[in-house]
Design a protein around this motif. Sequence first.
Motif, PDB file in Angstrom:
ATOM      1  N   ARG A 299       0.853  -1.189   0.000  1.00 39.06           N
ATOM      2  CA  ARG A 299       0.000   0.000   0.000  1.00 39.06           C
ATOM      3  C   ARG A 299       0.884   1.233   0.000  1.00 39.06           C
ATOM      4  N   ARG A 300       0.328   2.328  -0.464  1.00 39.07           N
ATOM      5  CA  ARG A 300       1.054   3.594  -0.398  1.00 39.07           C
ATOM      6  C   ARG A 300       1.177   4.002   1.065  1.00 39.07           C
ATOM      7  N   LYS A 301       2.398   4.328   1.493  1.00 42.01           N
ATOM      8  CA  LYS A 301       2.607   4.753   2.873  1.00 42.01           C
ATOM      9  C   LYS A 301       1.809   6.013   3.153  1.00 42.01           C
ATOM     10  N   GLY A 302       1.239   6.058   4.343  1.00 42.55           N
ATOM     11  CA  GLY A 302       0.457   7.214   4.768  1.00 42.55           C
ATOM     12  C   GLY A 302      -0.130   6.932   6.137  1.00 42.55           C
TER      13      GLY A 302
ATOM     14  N   GLY B 129       3.309   0.800   4.906  1.00 38.23           N
ATOM     15  CA  GLY B 129       3.264   0.575   3.467  1.00 38.23           C
ATOM     16  C   GLY B 129       2.835  -0.838   3.114  1.00 38.23           C
TER      17      GLY B 129
END
Length: 97
Positions: free
Chosen positions: A20-23, A29
């Motif tokens: 996943r996109r880090k956030g 991630g």
Amino acid sequence: QLLAVSCGGAHTLALAAQPRRKGLAHPWGLDTAVLAWGFGANGQLGDGHSADRFLPVRCRLPRGCGPVAEVRAGRSWSLARTVSGRVLSWGRGWRGQ
């Protein structure tokens, strides 16, 4: 993507992950899932039931526990270690497992 598989006495655990996109929602991630199938009479499948499962079911882990890094299946119990080092267990612990 399967990262790990662990075979217990009569059940199996698998660790699956999806990048996943880090956030804020995914600080590591990674989105992980623990899957289980086999004999479930002692709750070792972690799906909230004690029925046997012939197809993988997703284990119900505590909210906010974070991504899982490792899984282990024992005779009638299951373990998961998160990336932050938290250890989760479910199933039957005859001898303090």
